[in-house]
Design an enzyme around this catalytic site. Sequence first.
Site, PDB file in Angstrom:
ATOM      1  N   ILE A 166      -7.684 -10.537   1.298  1.00 41.03           N
ATOM      2  CA  ILE A 166      -7.429 -11.534   2.090  1.00 41.03           C
ATOM      3  C   ILE A 166      -6.612 -12.639   1.498  1.00 41.03           C
ATOM      4  CG2 ILE A 166      -7.954 -13.054   4.020  1.00 41.03           C
ATOM      5  CD1 ILE A 166      -7.950  -9.940   4.730  1.00 41.03           C
ATOM      6  N   GLU A 371       1.923  -6.693   4.093  1.00 43.95           N
ATOM      7  CA  GLU A 371       2.467  -6.793   5.517  1.00 43.95           C
ATOM      8  C   GLU A 371       2.905  -5.304   5.809  1.00 43.95           C
ATOM      9  OE1 GLU A 371       3.326  -9.352   7.466  1.00 43.95           O
ATOM     10  OE2 GLU A 371       2.422 -10.973   6.259  1.00 43.95           O
ATOM     11  N   GLU A 375       5.685   2.644   2.868  1.00 44.07           N
ATOM     12  CA  GLU A 375       5.520   3.905   3.634  1.00 44.07           C
ATOM     13  C   GLU A 375       5.405   3.806   4.939  1.00 44.07           C
ATOM     14  OE1 GLU A 375       4.212   3.183   0.780  1.00 44.07           O
ATOM     15  OE2 GLU A 375       5.099   4.385  -0.685  1.00 44.07           O
TER      16      GLU A 375
HETATM   17  C1  LIG Z   1      -2.307  -9.413  -2.978  1.00 43.39           C
HETATM   18  C2  LIG Z   1      -2.485  -8.942  -1.643  1.00 43.39           C
HETATM   19  C3  LIG Z   1      -2.660  -9.755  -0.645  1.00 43.39           C
HETATM   20  C4  LIG Z   1      -2.882  -9.186   0.769  1.00 43.39           C
HETATM   21  N1  LIG Z   1      -3.096  -9.859   1.830  1.00 43.39           N
HETATM   22  C5  LIG Z   1      -3.604  -9.647   2.984  1.00 43.39           C
HETATM   23  C6  LIG Z   1      -3.956 -10.619   3.968  1.00 43.39           C
HETATM   24  O1  LIG Z   1      -3.746 -11.803   3.830  1.00 43.39           O
HETATM   25  N2  LIG Z   1      -4.598  -9.892   5.073  1.00 43.39           N
HETATM   26  C7  LIG Z   1      -4.979  -8.611   5.112  1.00 43.39           C
HETATM   27  O2  LIG Z   1      -5.271  -8.377   6.392  1.00 43.39           O
HETATM   28  N3  LIG Z   1      -4.478  -7.751   4.556  1.00 43.39           N
HETATM   29  C8  LIG Z   1      -3.818  -8.421   2.979  1.00 43.39           C
HETATM   30  N4  LIG Z   1      -3.632  -7.297   2.209  1.00 43.39           N
HETATM   31  C9  LIG Z   1      -3.828  -5.916   2.122  1.00 43.39           C
HETATM   32  C10 LIG Z   1      -2.672  -5.114   2.536  1.00 43.39           C
HETATM   33  O3  LIG Z   1      -2.082  -5.312   3.665  1.00 43.39           O
HETATM   34  C11 LIG Z   1      -3.036  -3.604   2.194  1.00 43.39           C
HETATM   35  O4  LIG Z   1      -3.259  -3.542   0.843  1.00 43.39           O
HETATM   36  C12 LIG Z   1      -1.807  -2.518   2.540  1.00 43.39           C
HETATM   37  O5  LIG Z   1      -1.790  -2.433   3.905  1.00 43.39           O
HETATM   38  C13 LIG Z   1      -2.309  -1.028   2.111  1.00 43.39           C
HETATM   39  O6  LIG Z   1      -3.531  -0.819   2.466  1.00 43.39           O
HETATM   40  P1  LIG Z   1      -4.617  -0.274   1.471  1.00 43.39           P
HETATM   41  O7  LIG Z   1      -4.386  -0.958   0.166  1.00 43.39           O
HETATM   42  O8  LIG Z   1      -5.832   0.029   2.130  1.00 43.39           O
HETATM   43  O9  LIG Z   1      -3.735   1.191   0.926  1.00 43.39           O
HETATM   44  P2  LIG Z   1      -3.951   2.650   1.761  1.00 43.39           P
HETATM   45  O10 LIG Z   1      -3.974   2.233   3.269  1.00 43.39           O
HETATM   46  O11 LIG Z   1      -5.227   3.205   1.137  1.00 43.39           O
HETATM   47  O12 LIG Z   1      -2.755   3.434   1.237  1.00 43.39           O
HETATM   48  C14 LIG Z   1      -2.626   4.067  -0.008  1.00 43.39           C
HETATM   49  C15 LIG Z   1      -1.522   4.608  -0.157  1.00 43.39           C
HETATM   50  O13 LIG Z   1      -1.290   5.725   0.881  1.00 43.39           O
HETATM   51  C16 LIG Z   1      -0.016   5.402   1.618  1.00 43.39           C
HETATM   52  N5  LIG Z   1      -0.317   5.769   3.022  1.00 43.39           N
HETATM   53  C17 LIG Z   1      -1.354   5.397   3.905  1.00 43.39           C
HETATM   54  N6  LIG Z   1      -0.921   5.869   5.053  1.00 43.39           N
HETATM   55  C18 LIG Z   1       0.299   6.646   5.067  1.00 43.39           C
HETATM   56  C19 LIG Z   1       1.015   7.110   6.051  1.00 43.39           C
HETATM   57  N7  LIG Z   1       0.687   7.211   7.313  1.00 43.39           N
HETATM   58  N8  LIG Z   1       2.180   7.962   5.567  1.00 43.39           N
HETATM   59  C20 LIG Z   1       2.772   7.626   4.199  1.00 43.39           C
HETATM   60  N9  LIG Z   1       1.914   6.815   3.380  1.00 43.39           N
HETATM   61  C21 LIG Z   1       0.754   6.443   3.634  1.00 43.39           C
HETATM   62  C22 LIG Z   1       0.282   3.766   1.334  1.00 43.39           C
HETATM   63  O14 LIG Z   1       1.538   3.705   1.816  1.00 43.39           O
HETATM   64  C23 LIG Z   1      -0.320   3.881  -0.036  1.00 43.39           C
HETATM   65  O15 LIG Z   1       0.742   4.207  -0.998  1.00 43.39           O
HETATM   66  C24 LIG Z   1      -3.148  -7.784   0.765  1.00 43.39           C
HETATM   67  C25 LIG Z   1      -3.099  -6.964  -0.198  1.00 43.39           C
HETATM   68  C26 LIG Z   1      -2.722  -7.363  -1.530  1.00 43.39           C
HETATM   69  C27 LIG Z   1      -2.676  -6.368  -2.656  1.00 43.39           C
END
Ligand SMILES: Cc1cc2nc3c(=O)[nH]c(=O)nc-3n(C[C@H](O)[C@H](O)[C@H](O)COP(=O)(O)OP(=O)(O)OC[C@H]3O[C@@H](n4cnc5c(N)ncnc54)[C@H](O)[C@@H]3O)c2cc1C
Length: 387
Positions: A166, A371, A375
């Site tokens: 976050i 955001e 993908e």
């Molecule tokens: C520096 C930073 C700041 C952030 N700030 C915020 C914030 O302020 N508030 C907040 O709520 N979140 C925040 N996030 C979270 C960010 O939005 C998530 O990391 C992101 O949505 C991906 O989720 P995950 O990391 O769990 O990856 P996962 O969902 O586990 O995904 C892993 C991989 O699988 C792929 N994947 C997943 N589902 C699919 C699909 N259906 N089809 C194809 N590929 C797929 C993804 O694209 C990715 O390559 C932040 C993240 C970072 C690193």
Amino acid sequence: MTPTDTTAGSGVYEVPEELRDFRDLVRRLAQEQIAPRAAEIDEKGEYPWDVRELLASHDILGLPFPSEYGGTGTGTLMQQIAVEEIAKACASSALILMVQELGTLPIQLFGSDELKERLLPKCASGEWSPAFALSEPEAGSDPAAMRTTAVEDGDEWVLNGSKNWITNSTIADFYVVFAVTDRENRRITAFVVEKDRPGFSIANLEHKLGIKGSPTGSPVFEDVRVPESNVIGEVGRGLSVALGTLERTRLGAAAQAVGIAQGATDYAVQYAKERVAFGKPIIDLQGIQFKLADMATRTAAARELLYTACAKIDRGDPDKAQYSSMAKLFASDTAMDVTVEGVQVLGGYGYVKEYPLERMMRDAKITQIYEGTNEIQRVVIARSLSR
Ligand SMILES: Cc1cc2nc3c(=O)[nH]c(=O)nc-3n(C[C@H](O)[C@H](O)[C@H](O)COP(=O)(O)OP(=O)(O)OC[C@H]3O[C@@H](n4cnc5c(N)ncnc54)[C@H](O)[C@@H]3O)c2cc1C
């Protein structure tokens, strides 16, 4: 911006004089006061309070808000132009303005009048900053899988669980938190949780590849009680609150990406004019010219798509979500490719911290992830096409 007809071919954007003046102000502040701080912010990994004060003192943190709540009321394009200008100088600093929008848009779009009056003016003035807490350790791309819960108890809600990644953790005055309120039907609700509520804490801050001046952490909720009046929108409709917000705010990531790409291009062009190899500036070498030409072209194309998407959001066009995703996808991929090429133009100097390209390359990467990953943007775009 006057949201004129963006389907009409040429001359589609008309940025009015007063917005151009505002853009020039942001550009000047960014280049004169933020750019000289960028390397230090990255190196120390500290939140730049001085930059936040600078932005607040020039009404820039009022950009995401309508005038009735003390904002500038200047719309989406102006907000994203400002993000772009700041990101050109320092991507971490741009996040200050991006999250000012991300953490308050749920309230602007779905909150009660009481919530709006209580929270928005203090954010528009820059006195307060928000955070948007959707992601969890086990639920990023798939927010419906979240585990944080909120249970009703009299006229209060009791939250338990933890969030991950976050932005603005430890900085925010309040967090917009999404929690499951109906386990059986997987219904989610959005809440405002103030930082001083008993049971609220930040477990840890991440050590990141880039945007090091923006704290990213894990808020924890242990029997945190909030009043009924802190519910944003309807109980059980939190996923719509989240997706309705992200549909717009992912343009912030696109604008940040365009800014990073432009900053990298500008620096690489300047460097290539000065660096001499084989007896002449490397900008005279066709191999370098082609790289710079591609960097400039892709960045300009990303900006056009971004501005079109901003116009569509401001007008409420039916394809606004598709354009928002396309702009985020294209701009962030552009920022990544352009900064990698920028490093190459600088040769060894691109790889060391004395020069800004390696920081820009590290900062660019996050725009492909947050955001909604790229993908997920492709999933959204493809879904719009098959409707
Ligand atoms: C520096 C930073 C700041 C952030 N700030 C915020 C914030 O302020 N508030 C907040 O709520 N979140 C925040 N996030 C979270 C960010 O939005 C998530 O990391 C992101 O949505 C991906 O989720 P995950 O990391 O769990 O990856 P996962 O969902 O586990 O995904 C892993 C991989 O699988 C792929 N994947 C997943 N589902 C699919 C699909 N259906 N089809 C194809 N590929 C797929 C993804 O694209 C990715 O390559 C932040 C993240 C970072 C690193």
